[in-house]
Design an enzyme around this catalytic site. Structure first.
Site, PDB file in Angstrom:
ATOM      1  N   HIS A 191       8.403   0.401   9.233  1.00  0.00           N
ATOM      2  CA  HIS A 191       9.102   1.683   9.196  1.00  0.00           C
ATOM      3  C   HIS A 191       9.786   1.981   7.875  1.00  0.00           C
ATOM      4  O   HIS A 191      10.328   3.081   7.694  1.00  0.00           O
ATOM      5  CB  HIS A 191      10.113   1.752  10.342  1.00  0.00           C
ATOM      6  N   ASP A 196       0.873   9.815   8.245  1.00  0.00           N
ATOM      7  CA  ASP A 196      -0.507   9.338   8.364  1.00  0.00           C
ATOM      8  C   ASP A 196      -1.523  10.253   7.693  1.00  0.00           C
ATOM      9  O   ASP A 196      -2.655   9.837   7.441  1.00  0.00           O
ATOM     10  CB  ASP A 196      -0.888   9.179   9.838  1.00  0.00           C
ATOM     11  N   THR A 235       3.348  14.409   9.049  1.00  0.00           N
ATOM     12  CA  THR A 235       3.034  13.054   9.489  1.00  0.00           C
ATOM     13  C   THR A 235       2.768  12.210   8.261  1.00  0.00           C
ATOM     14  O   THR A 235       2.075  12.674   7.339  1.00  0.00           O
ATOM     15  CB  THR A 235       1.822  12.981  10.437  1.00  0.00           C
ATOM     16  N   GLN A 264       8.253   2.687   5.417  1.00  0.00           N
ATOM     17  CA  GLN A 264       7.434   3.789   4.900  1.00  0.00           C
ATOM     18  C   GLN A 264       7.960   5.155   5.337  1.00  0.00           C
ATOM     19  O   GLN A 264       7.637   6.168   4.700  1.00  0.00           O
ATOM     20  CB  GLN A 264       5.987   3.639   5.391  1.00  0.00           C
ATOM     21  N   ARG A 316      -0.526 -14.858   2.103  1.00  0.00           N
ATOM     22  CA  ARG A 316       0.741 -14.488   2.724  1.00  0.00           C
ATOM     23  C   ARG A 316       0.665 -13.041   3.205  1.00  0.00           C
ATOM     24  O   ARG A 316       0.060 -12.189   2.540  1.00  0.00           O
ATOM     25  CB  ARG A 316       1.906 -14.629   1.745  1.00  0.00           C
ATOM     26  N   GLY A 375      -0.573   4.122   9.663  1.00  0.00           N
ATOM     27  CA  GLY A 375      -1.685   5.054   9.623  1.00  0.00           C
ATOM     28  C   GLY A 375      -2.418   5.222  10.945  1.00  0.00           C
ATOM     29  O   GLY A 375      -3.268   6.088  11.067  1.00  0.00           O
ATOM     30  N   ARG A 376      -2.117   4.360  11.919  1.00  0.00           N
ATOM     31  CA  ARG A 376      -2.794   4.362  13.210  1.00  0.00           C
ATOM     32  C   ARG A 376      -4.317   4.374  13.020  1.00  0.00           C
ATOM     33  O   ARG A 376      -4.859   3.429  12.474  1.00  0.00           O
ATOM     34  CB  ARG A 376      -2.338   5.524  14.098  1.00  0.00           C
TER      35      ARG A 376
END
Length: 345
Positions: free
Chosen positions: A275, A131, A129, A277, A269, A174-175
Site C-alpha cells: 500500500h 492500476d 485507479t 504505492q 530476496r 495491479g490485480r
C-alpha cells in the site's frame, strides 16, 4: 442544479484534486450546489455528507488520500442484467434533492455508474485507479504516482542488490493488469517484468536472471501481484476476500524469490511494496489530470452529457459513454509486452 459527489473502491492519489476541480468549476463558475458523501456509499445510505464549496476544498491538490473517505460498501443489491430493484435507491436519491451524481472510482464504480445511468439516474464518472486498468481512458489519475513510487523502490533495491550480487524481486500492485509493473520496470531499467496477462515458466524466468548474472550484473525482477507461473491454477493470494468478494492478491514475490534461488542458484530476496504505492502526495501529473477531470465533469453536467466517463484521450478530456466501457478490463497489449521483452530481457 444539485450534485452529489462520492468516492468508491480503493483510495488513489489525486482524488482530492479531482474533487477540488469539480467543486471550483461546478460551484464557483456554474453555480451548482454540491455535497460530498462520506465513506462512499455508506454515507449515501446513512445520510452522512458534507457541503462542498470553495472553503471545503481549499488546499486539497497536493494532499494524498481523500477528504470524503472511500469504501467498498455496495450501492444496492444486484447486477446489470438482473431484475435490479432501485426503489430504495431512488427514494434516497430524491431525499437529498439531487439532480445527479459524480462518481469517482475504478472499474467497479464505473460499472455501477453505467447501471445507474441505464436506470435513468443522471451520472458522470471520474476515472481513478492506480492500476490504470479502466477501459476508455488512456490514463487514470493515481497511476503515475504509483509508478513513480515503484520506480524509486527499484532504484533503491538495485544498489543493495548489486552490493551483494543478489537477485532482487519487487512485487507491485495491479490485480489483473500489469501496467504498474510494466511502466515502473521500464523506468527503473529492470531486466525482468512479469505481468498477469502473460504467464511465464519458472525456467524462462531463471534463464533471464542467469543471463543477467553472466553479463556481470545483478538482476532486478518486477512482478505484478496477479502474475501466475505457467501451470499455476491461480494467482498467489493472502487469506480472506476483499470488499468485492475477490481473493486478496499478494505474495507472489515471496514465492518466486526462493524458487529462483533454488533453480538458478542465485541468492534472491523479495520485497512487497504493497500500500505504499497508494500513499502520500500525488505527482504533478496526477494532480493536473485529476483537476482537469473534475472540471470536465462539471462542464459535462452543464452540457447535459450524462451517462459518460470523463476520460483522457490523447491530450484531451473527452466524455466516453458508459456503454463503451462496461465490464471491460484494459490490459497490457501483446505488442507492448513483446517490445519490452526484446529490449530488456
Amino acid at each position: 442544479m444539485k450534485l452529489g459527489v462520492l468516492c468508491s473502491g480503493g483510495d488513489s492519489p489525486g482524488m482530492n484534486a479531482a474533487i477540488r476541480g469539480a467543486v471550483l468549476r461546478g460551484v464557483d463558475v456554474h453555480g451548482f450546489e454540491m455535497i460530498g458523501f462520506m465513506d462512499g456509499w455508506r454515507g449515501f445510505h446513512e445520510n452522512d455528507w458534507i457541503q462542498l464549496d470553495r472553503l471545503a476544498v481549499r488546499g486539497l491538490s497536493p494532499l494524498g488520500g481523500v477528504i470524503l473517505g472511500t469504501s467498498r460498501v455496495a450501492p444496492f443489491v444486484g447486477r446489470r442484467g438482473d431484475d435490479l430493484d432501485l426503489t430504495e435507491f431512488r427514494k434516497r436519491f430524491a431525499s437529498y434533492g439531487l439532480d445527479g451524481l459524480l462518481l469517482i472510482g475504478g472499474n467497479g464504480t464505473q460499472n455501477v455508474a453505467g447501471m445507474l445511468s441505464e436506470a435513468g439516474i443522471p451520472t458522470i464518472g471520474l476515472p481513478k485507479t492506480i492500476d490504470n486498468d479502466l477501459a476508455g481512458t488512456d490514463y487514470t489519475f493515481g497511476f503515475d504516482t504509483a509508478v513513480s513510487i515503484a520506480a524509486e523502490a527499484i532504484d533503491r533495491l538495485r544498489t543493495t542488490g548489486e552490493s551483494h550480487r543478489r537477485c532482487m524481486v519487487l512485487e507491485v500492485m495491479g490485480r489483473d493488469a500489469g501496467w504498474i509493473a510494466l511502466h515502473a520496470g521500464m523506468a527503473g531499467g529492470a531486466q525482468v517484468m512479469l505481468l498477469p496477462e502473460y504467464p511465464e515458466t519458472l525456467e524462462q524466468v531463471c534463464e533471464w536472471v542467469t543471463s543477467v548474472r553472466d553479463r556481470g550484473r545483478s538482476s532486478l525482477v518486477v512482478v505484478a501481484e496477479g502474475f501466475k507461473l505457467v501451470g499455476a491454477d491461480h494467482a498467489v493470494t493472502r487469506e480472506g476476500l476483499d470488499g468485492f468478494g475477490r481473493p486478496r492478491l499478494g505474495g507472489i514475490a515471496e514465492v518466486l524469490a526462493p524458487l529462483i534461488e533454488q533453480v538458478a542458484g542465485i541468492e534472491a530476496r523479495a520485497t512487497v511494496l504493497g500500500h505504499v504505492q497508494r500513499g502520500g502526495s500525488p505527482t504533478a501529473f496526477d494532480r493536473v489530470l485529476a483537476t482537469r477531470t473534475g472540471t470536465a465533469a462539471a462542464d459535462a453536467v452543464l452540457g447535459g452529457e450524462w451517462g459518460a466517463l470523463a476520460a483522457l484521450r490523447g491530450d484531451r478530456i473527452e466524455m466516453v459513454p458508459f456503454t463503451e466501457i462496461a465490464d471491460r478490463l484494459k490490459v497490457v497489449p501483446e505488442e507492448r509486452y513483446a517490445a519490452v521483452r526484446l529490449n530488456f530481457g
